[in-house]
Scaffold this active site. Sequence first.
Site, mmCIF file in Angstrom:
data_model
loop_
_atom_site.group_PDB
_atom_site.id
_atom_site.type_symbol
_atom_site.label_atom_id
_atom_site.label_comp_id
_atom_site.label_asym_id
_atom_site.label_seq_id
_atom_site.Cartn_x
_atom_site.Cartn_y
_atom_site.Cartn_z
ATOM 1 N N GLU A 1 0.744 2.204 8.101
ATOM 2 C CA GLU A 1 1.148 2.919 6.879
ATOM 3 C C GLU A 1 1.611 4.330 7.220
ATOM 4 N N TYR B 1 11.702 -2.474 -2.914
ATOM 5 C CA TYR B 1 11.282 -2.036 -4.248
ATOM 6 C C TYR B 1 10.814 -0.589 -4.240
ATOM 7 N N VAL C 1 7.362 -12.355 -4.193
ATOM 8 C CA VAL C 1 6.565 -12.621 -5.395
ATOM 9 C C VAL C 1 6.481 -11.316 -6.193
ATOM 10 N N PHE C 2 6.784 -11.381 -7.486
ATOM 11 C CA PHE C 2 6.684 -10.180 -8.328
ATOM 12 C C PHE C 2 5.237 -9.978 -8.777
ATOM 13 N N THR D 1 16.922 -9.149 -9.531
ATOM 14 C CA THR D 1 17.073 -7.740 -9.125
ATOM 15 C C THR D 1 17.264 -7.521 -7.618
ATOM 16 N N TYR E 1 -9.772 4.358 2.893
ATOM 17 C CA TYR E 1 -10.316 3.197 3.617
ATOM 18 C C TYR E 1 -11.838 3.168 3.714
ATOM 19 N N HIS F 1 0.831 -1.208 0.000
ATOM 20 C CA HIS F 1 0.000 0.000 0.000
ATOM 21 C C HIS F 1 0.868 1.261 0.000
ATOM 22 N N SER G 1 11.935 -3.920 -7.962
ATOM 23 C CA SER G 1 12.969 -4.056 -6.932
ATOM 24 C C SER G 1 14.173 -3.221 -7.324
HETATM 25 C C1 LIG Z 1 7.589 -6.409 -5.248
HETATM 26 C C2 LIG Z 1 7.719 -6.463 -6.752
HETATM 27 C C3 LIG Z 1 8.951 -6.303 -7.336
HETATM 28 C C4 LIG Z 1 9.082 -6.390 -8.733
HETATM 29 N N1 LIG Z 1 10.307 -6.225 -9.287
HETATM 30 C C5 LIG Z 1 10.458 -6.318 -10.622
HETATM 31 C C6 LIG Z 1 11.733 -6.155 -11.225
HETATM 32 O O1 LIG Z 1 12.749 -5.918 -10.547
HETATM 33 N N2 LIG Z 1 11.830 -6.236 -12.577
HETATM 34 C C7 LIG Z 1 10.743 -6.501 -13.360
HETATM 35 O O2 LIG Z 1 10.881 -6.567 -14.589
HETATM 36 N N3 LIG Z 1 9.518 -6.674 -12.798
HETATM 37 C C8 LIG Z 1 9.349 -6.558 -11.465
HETATM 38 N N4 LIG Z 1 8.099 -6.705 -10.907
HETATM 39 C C9 LIG Z 1 6.933 -6.896 -11.807
HETATM 40 C C10 LIG Z 1 6.440 -5.537 -12.266
HETATM 41 O O3 LIG Z 1 5.902 -4.826 -11.169
HETATM 42 C C11 LIG Z 1 5.317 -5.638 -13.302
HETATM 43 O O4 LIG Z 1 4.317 -6.482 -12.811
HETATM 44 C C12 LIG Z 1 5.822 -6.156 -14.641
HETATM 45 O O5 LIG Z 1 6.792 -5.264 -15.176
HETATM 46 C C13 LIG Z 1 4.655 -6.279 -15.615
HETATM 47 O O6 LIG Z 1 3.982 -5.055 -15.655
HETATM 48 P P1 LIG Z 1 3.482 -4.467 -17.045
HETATM 49 O O7 LIG Z 1 2.672 -3.260 -16.799
HETATM 50 O O8 LIG Z 1 4.597 -4.359 -17.990
HETATM 51 O O9 LIG Z 1 2.581 -5.666 -17.591
HETATM 52 P P2 LIG Z 1 1.014 -5.780 -17.471
HETATM 53 O O10 LIG Z 1 0.407 -5.115 -18.637
HETATM 54 O O11 LIG Z 1 0.620 -5.383 -16.115
HETATM 55 O O12 LIG Z 1 0.862 -7.354 -17.650
HETATM 56 C C14 LIG Z 1 1.447 -8.230 -16.678
HETATM 57 C C15 LIG Z 1 0.928 -9.635 -16.824
HETATM 58 O O13 LIG Z 1 -0.480 -9.610 -16.573
HETATM 59 C C16 LIG Z 1 -1.110 -10.538 -17.368
HETATM 60 N N5 LIG Z 1 -2.134 -9.848 -18.217
HETATM 61 C C17 LIG Z 1 -2.072 -8.600 -18.709
HETATM 62 N N6 LIG Z 1 -3.172 -8.313 -19.426
HETATM 63 C C18 LIG Z 1 -3.940 -9.423 -19.358
HETATM 64 C C19 LIG Z 1 -5.204 -9.769 -19.874
HETATM 65 N N7 LIG Z 1 -5.883 -8.935 -20.633
HETATM 66 N N8 LIG Z 1 -5.684 -10.987 -19.569
HETATM 67 C C20 LIG Z 1 -4.985 -11.863 -18.807
HETATM 68 N N9 LIG Z 1 -3.777 -11.594 -18.313
HETATM 69 C C21 LIG Z 1 -3.274 -10.401 -18.572
HETATM 70 C C22 LIG Z 1 -0.069 -11.186 -18.240
HETATM 71 O O14 LIG Z 1 0.295 -12.414 -17.631
HETATM 72 C C23 LIG Z 1 1.074 -10.248 -18.206
HETATM 73 O O15 LIG Z 1 2.261 -10.961 -18.395
HETATM 74 C C24 LIG Z 1 7.939 -6.626 -9.527
HETATM 75 C C25 LIG Z 1 6.695 -6.766 -8.921
HETATM 76 C C26 LIG Z 1 6.582 -6.684 -7.559
HETATM 77 C C27 LIG Z 1 5.235 -6.833 -6.927
HETATM 78 C C1 HEM Z 2 -8.451 -3.172 5.380
HETATM 79 C C2 HEM Z 2 -8.612 -3.066 4.097
HETATM 80 C C3 HEM Z 2 -7.698 -3.657 3.047
HETATM 81 C C4 HEM Z 2 -7.220 -4.932 2.909
HETATM 82 C C5 HEM Z 2 -7.492 -6.147 3.799
HETATM 83 C C6 HEM Z 2 -6.384 -4.954 1.733
HETATM 84 C C7 HEM Z 2 -5.714 -6.065 1.277
HETATM 85 C C8 HEM Z 2 -4.836 -6.076 0.205
HETATM 86 C C9 HEM Z 2 -4.068 -7.212 -0.235
HETATM 87 C C10 HEM Z 2 -4.091 -8.590 0.385
HETATM 88 C C11 HEM Z 2 -3.326 -6.829 -1.282
HETATM 89 C C12 HEM Z 2 -2.322 -7.670 -2.080
HETATM 90 C C13 HEM Z 2 -0.970 -7.438 -1.467
HETATM 91 C C14 HEM Z 2 0.142 -8.148 -2.217
HETATM 92 O O1 HEM Z 2 0.595 -7.610 -3.219
HETATM 93 O O2 HEM Z 2 0.539 -9.221 -1.805
HETATM 94 C C15 HEM Z 2 -3.622 -5.437 -1.536
HETATM 95 C C16 HEM Z 2 -3.082 -4.696 -2.554
HETATM 96 C C17 HEM Z 2 -3.596 -3.489 -2.933
HETATM 97 N N1 HEM Z 2 -4.467 -2.705 -2.216
HETATM 98 FE FE1 HEM Z 2 -5.353 -3.165 -0.487
HETATM 99 N N2 HEM Z 2 -6.381 -3.704 1.182
HETATM 100 C C18 HEM Z 2 -7.170 -2.893 1.941
HETATM 101 C C19 HEM Z 2 -7.425 -1.562 1.721
HETATM 102 C C20 HEM Z 2 -7.077 -0.879 0.578
HETATM 103 C C21 HEM Z 2 -7.457 0.481 0.273
HETATM 104 C C22 HEM Z 2 -8.264 1.390 1.176
HETATM 105 C C23 HEM Z 2 -6.942 0.765 -0.955
HETATM 106 C C24 HEM Z 2 -7.052 2.067 -1.718
HETATM 107 C C25 HEM Z 2 -7.959 2.357 -2.554
HETATM 108 C C26 HEM Z 2 -6.218 -0.414 -1.411
HETATM 109 C C27 HEM Z 2 -5.527 -0.520 -2.601
HETATM 110 C C28 HEM Z 2 -4.722 -1.585 -2.956
HETATM 111 C C29 HEM Z 2 -3.974 -1.648 -4.202
HETATM 112 C C30 HEM Z 2 -3.984 -0.589 -5.305
HETATM 113 C C31 HEM Z 2 -3.263 -2.844 -4.180
HETATM 114 C C32 HEM Z 2 -2.332 -3.392 -5.265
HETATM 115 C C33 HEM Z 2 -3.209 -4.081 -6.243
HETATM 116 C C34 HEM Z 2 -2.492 -4.441 -7.486
HETATM 117 O O3 HEM Z 2 -1.545 -3.744 -7.845
HETATM 118 O O4 HEM Z 2 -2.898 -5.412 -8.100
HETATM 119 N N3 HEM Z 2 -6.324 -1.382 -0.460
HETATM 120 N N4 HEM Z 2 -4.533 -5.005 -0.596
#
Ligand SMILES: Cc1cc2nc3c(=O)[nH]c(=O)nc-3n(C[C@H](O)[C@H](O)[C@H](O)COP(=O)(O)OP(=O)(O)OC[C@H]3O[C@@H](n4cnc5c(N)ncnc54)[C@H](O)[C@@H]3O)c2cc1C
Ligand code: HEM
Length: 393
Positions: A137, A190, A386-387, A275, A95, A85, A209
Amino acid sequence: MLSDKTIAIVKSTVPLLAEAGTVVTEHFYNRMFSHNPELQDIFNMANQRSGRQQFALFNALAAYAQNIDNLAVLKEALARINHKHASMHILPEHYPIVGGHLIGTLKELIPAQFTPEVEYAWREAYALLADICITEEAALYAHSKNNHGGWSGTRQFIIAKKQAESELVTSFTLVPVDGKAVITHKPGQYLGIKVKPTDAQYSEIRQYSISQQSNGENYRISVKKELVPAAGIVSNYLHSLDEGSVVELYPPAGDFFLRANNKPVVLISAGVGQTPMLAMLQTLLSDTTNQTVTYLHACENTQQHSFSQFLVEQAAAHTRLNHYTWFNQGGEEAEFTGLMNVSAVAKQLPLGEGDFYICGPTGFMAAIKQQLLALDVDAARIHYEVFGPHQDI
Ligand SMILES: Cc1cc2nc3c(=O)[nH]c(=O)nc-3n(C[C@H](O)[C@H](O)[C@H](O)COP(=O)(O)OP(=O)(O)OC[C@H]3O[C@@H](n4cnc5c(N)ncnc54)[C@H](O)[C@@H]3O)c2cc1C
Ligand code: HEM
C-alpha cells in the site's frame, strides 16, 4: 520468515475458523466498532448490514491461513485488497487495531483451542501479512502522490457537470477545486469518493469506476440510482447534489484495467457495469494499433440503456469497433432480446486470442464466464470486476 512451528500451528487452525464460520467475523466487527467507533467512518456500513464484507474478510483470513507456506498463490487476491485499501486510505497505524481485535475475537470465541502458543503463532502470522499489505500500500500511495497531478489522502473536487445518461444513471464530471492537473488512471480503475450525506451518521466511502479515458484534467464517474428502500446512501446522495457541489476523492486505484498487449479486446457489461468499459473503449479507439474491439452490453430496456448515442457515434467513426446490445425486455430497437447469449455472436469474436473484460452483477458475470469457457476461451484471458467486495465467479 515464519518458523515451521508457527506455520504448522496456523495451518492447523483452519478447521477452527471454518467451524466458527462467519460468527468469527461478526464478533470481530462488533468488537472493533464498539472499541474503535471512528472506524465506522471508513467501513461501508451497508456492506456490514448485508454481511458482504464479513464474508470477504473471512474468506481472506481462511485463505491466508491455508496458504501461509505458499503466499505466492495469494498474490492476485492481495493486490486486489491493497488497491481497495488504497482507495480508502488505510494506513499502517490501522493494522495493529485490526490485528488486536482479530486476536481478541479468537481468544473470546474459542478460548480452549486458542492457547498462548496458538495466540503467539497467530500474532506472528498477522504481523507478516500486515507487513506485506503495508509495504504494497505504501508503494501505491507513493505512486499516487509523486506522479504528475497526484495527491495523498482526500482532495476536493467540484461537480462541474451532471449529465443524465439514462433513467437510472447520471454522469458527474469532477474537476479539482485547486485547478491543477489530475494523475493519469489506467482504463478500468476506480476512485474512492468520500461524502457525508445529509442526516448520515458517518462519513461514507464508495468506489466508482472512472467512465472516461484519462485526460489529465478531470475525472468522470457514472452512478446508478439505488431503488432498494433505505439503501443508496451515497449514490442517491450524489444524484441529489447540484453542479458546483464539492466532494472529496482519493486517487485512482484498482487492479482491473486494460492490459496493453496489442491483442483484440472484447468488452462485456450489464447495467452500470458499463463504466470501466467506457474508459477502456475510449482508450482502445484512440490508440495507434489497429486491433478490433467488440463491445457486448446487456440492459433491461431502452430507457435504461446508457451511452447509446456515444456508442453509435464511435461505431460510425471506427470500423474496427463492433457492438451488440441485448434488451431483457425486448422492444422495437432490440437487436437481441432476453439474457445475453454470447454464442449468438461467437463467429465475430476473437475467441482464440482476445482478452475478455466483464463487469456487471455477479450472476451475470458467472453466466458469461461459463459461456466463454464453453466456447474454449482460456480462463486466463477472462478478467472481471465486482462492484462490491470481491467474489469468485
Ligand atoms: C470497484 C467498484 C467500482 C464501482 N463502480 C461503480 C460505478 O461505476 N457506478 C455505480 O453506480 N456503482 C459503482 N460501484 C458501486 C458503488 O460503490 C456503491 O456500492 C453503490 O453506488 C451503492 O452504494 P450506496 O451507498 O448508494 O448504497 P448502499 O446504501 O451502500 O446500499 C447498497 C446495497 O446494499 C444493500 N443494503 C443496504 N442497506 C441494507 C440493509 N439494511 N440490509 C440489507 N442490505 C442492505 C442493498 O442491496 C443495497 O442495494 C462500484 C463498486 C466497486 C467496488
Ligand atoms: C492483514 C489484514 C487485513 C486483511 C486480510 C484484509 C482483508 C480485506 C478484504 C478481503 C477486503 C475485501 C476486498 C474486496 O473488496 O474485494 C477488505 C476490504 C476492506 N478493508 Fe481490509 N483487510 C485487512 C486490514 C485492514 C485494515 C487494517 C483496515 C483499516 C481499518 C481495513 C479496512 C478495510 C475496509 C474499510 C474495506 C472495505 C470494506 C467495505 O467497503 O465493505 N482492512 N479487507
